[in-house]
Motif scaffolding. Sequence first.
Motif, mmCIF file in Angstrom:
data_model
loop_
_atom_site.group_PDB
_atom_site.id
_atom_site.type_symbol
_atom_site.label_atom_id
_atom_site.label_comp_id
_atom_site.label_asym_id
_atom_site.label_seq_id
_atom_site.Cartn_x
_atom_site.Cartn_y
_atom_site.Cartn_z
ATOM 1 N N UNK A 1 0.794 -1.187 0.166
ATOM 2 C CA UNK A 1 -0.019 0.003 0.044
ATOM 3 C C UNK A 1 0.788 1.192 0.054
ATOM 4 N N UNK A 2 0.649 2.226 -0.871
ATOM 5 C CA UNK A 2 1.377 3.443 -1.114
ATOM 6 C C UNK A 2 0.685 4.575 -0.695
ATOM 7 N N UNK A 3 -0.273 5.019 -1.442
ATOM 8 C CA UNK A 3 -0.927 6.262 -1.279
ATOM 9 C C UNK A 3 -1.335 6.534 0.033
ATOM 10 N N UNK A 4 -2.149 5.465 0.583
ATOM 11 C CA UNK A 4 -2.831 5.678 1.941
ATOM 12 C C UNK A 4 -1.488 5.935 2.919
ATOM 13 N N UNK A 5 -0.508 5.610 2.870
ATOM 14 C CA UNK A 5 0.600 6.086 3.707
ATOM 15 C C UNK A 5 1.409 7.287 3.460
ATOM 16 N N UNK A 6 1.069 7.805 2.467
ATOM 17 C CA UNK A 6 1.487 9.293 2.222
ATOM 18 C C UNK A 6 0.858 10.037 3.082
ATOM 19 N N UNK A 7 -0.301 9.808 3.367
ATOM 20 C CA UNK A 7 -1.269 10.753 4.504
ATOM 21 C C UNK A 7 -1.353 9.955 5.865
ATOM 22 N N UNK A 8 0.098 10.157 6.417
ATOM 23 C CA UNK A 8 0.219 9.679 7.815
ATOM 24 C C UNK A 8 1.273 10.475 8.414
ATOM 25 N N UNK A 9 1.263 10.511 9.976
ATOM 26 C CA UNK A 9 2.233 11.547 10.625
ATOM 27 C C UNK A 9 3.677 11.449 10.355
ATOM 28 N N UNK A 10 3.848 10.237 9.849
ATOM 29 C CA UNK A 10 5.433 9.737 9.625
ATOM 30 C C UNK A 10 5.975 10.068 8.231
ATOM 31 N N UNK A 11 4.806 10.291 7.461
ATOM 32 C CA UNK A 11 5.371 10.398 5.847
ATOM 33 C C UNK A 11 6.399 11.737 5.605
ATOM 34 N N UNK A 12 7.497 11.232 4.851
ATOM 35 C CA UNK A 12 8.577 12.546 4.521
ATOM 36 C C UNK A 12 7.909 13.333 3.249
ATOM 37 N N UNK A 13 6.361 14.036 3.544
ATOM 38 C CA UNK A 13 5.857 14.715 2.447
ATOM 39 C C UNK A 13 5.521 15.988 3.069
ATOM 40 N N UNK A 14 5.450 17.023 2.232
ATOM 41 C CA UNK A 14 5.076 18.382 2.670
ATOM 42 C C UNK A 14 3.586 18.330 3.010
ATOM 43 N N UNK A 15 3.435 19.470 3.900
ATOM 44 C CA UNK A 15 1.931 19.521 4.435
ATOM 45 C C UNK A 15 0.990 19.726 3.337
ATOM 46 N N UNK A 16 1.410 20.463 2.395
ATOM 47 C CA UNK A 16 0.508 20.638 1.165
ATOM 48 C C UNK A 16 0.166 19.352 0.340
#
Length: 320
Positions: A194-209
């Motif tokens: 599973x990928x995209x679902x884990x993009x929206x987690x507290x620990x993901x290295x992604x910008x808040x935007x």
Amino acid sequence: MALSTAFTKLFGLRHPIALAPMGGSAGGALTAAVSRGGGLGLLGSGNGDPDWLARELPLVASGTDKPWGIGFQTWAIDIGTVERALEHRPRAVMLSFGDPSPFTERVRQAGVTLILQVTDLEEARQAVDLGADVIVAQGTESGGHGARHGRSTLPFVPLVVDLAAPVPVLAAGGIADGRGLAAALALGAAGALIGTRFQATAEALVDPSVVAAIIEGRGQDTERNRVLDIARGSRWPSRYTARTLGHRYLDRWRGREAELAANPQAQQAYQDDVARGEVPPLPVWAGEAVDLITDLPGAADLVAGLAAQAEEALTRAGRH
């Protein structure tokens, strides 16, 4: 009921869930959290950048004592990349997008579980011939990169399951909740990547935007195309397109990929727009199941929640 499969038994996991090794965003904290939650965390090192790995690997080591692994974009690495990764004693190495054959024997010699992702039946046959311990069957619904001429997850997964038996297969593409995991298991898969679902987690290295865009995104707004790879000068092979949320350069250049590739001024304009903050540094990779993502949980809690929802869905299906 416990969702025990050949995949969970192979690694001693509580749940048949693996984190897609999303390049750059599946960092050490996210990898460790997924493993703590009972799934298999896979570090998304992409091209194996040594500085990135030096920063993120200690976060995995300090964050969990459970099994974890590392994933690479096969077209972007060399044998030295794999050698450096093996020094950190991952339980698994996952290879995606390209010919894995130059690296498989070295992974096997290290006693590390070999996971090969496939996007068509030719790649699936090669994965079986190379002795993959686990095969990931990726459908075209997935976010990020995948086969230009691939198959949807629902018909593709059972074909790979039958072809690869008894090798465990993980389903990937368009899975963002426990019902998707339950469907994967019903298709004969031993779990889900599973990928995209884990993009929206507290620990993901992604910008808040990016998180906001995923939570607000809709599946019909995603598109698989090469435009953004061309515009940003990416070296991704042309056989792999990327599914992203909408983007103004998609609207401007859709259907004109060859013209864009031959237009260095347009590619420079993209870089200038990035520098001015008019477009994000990276596209928002997102799969077709993005509508199902509405919150920002911790990854360990998410793993447990996905498994519980899958168990409920399978129990409910068994009553009908």
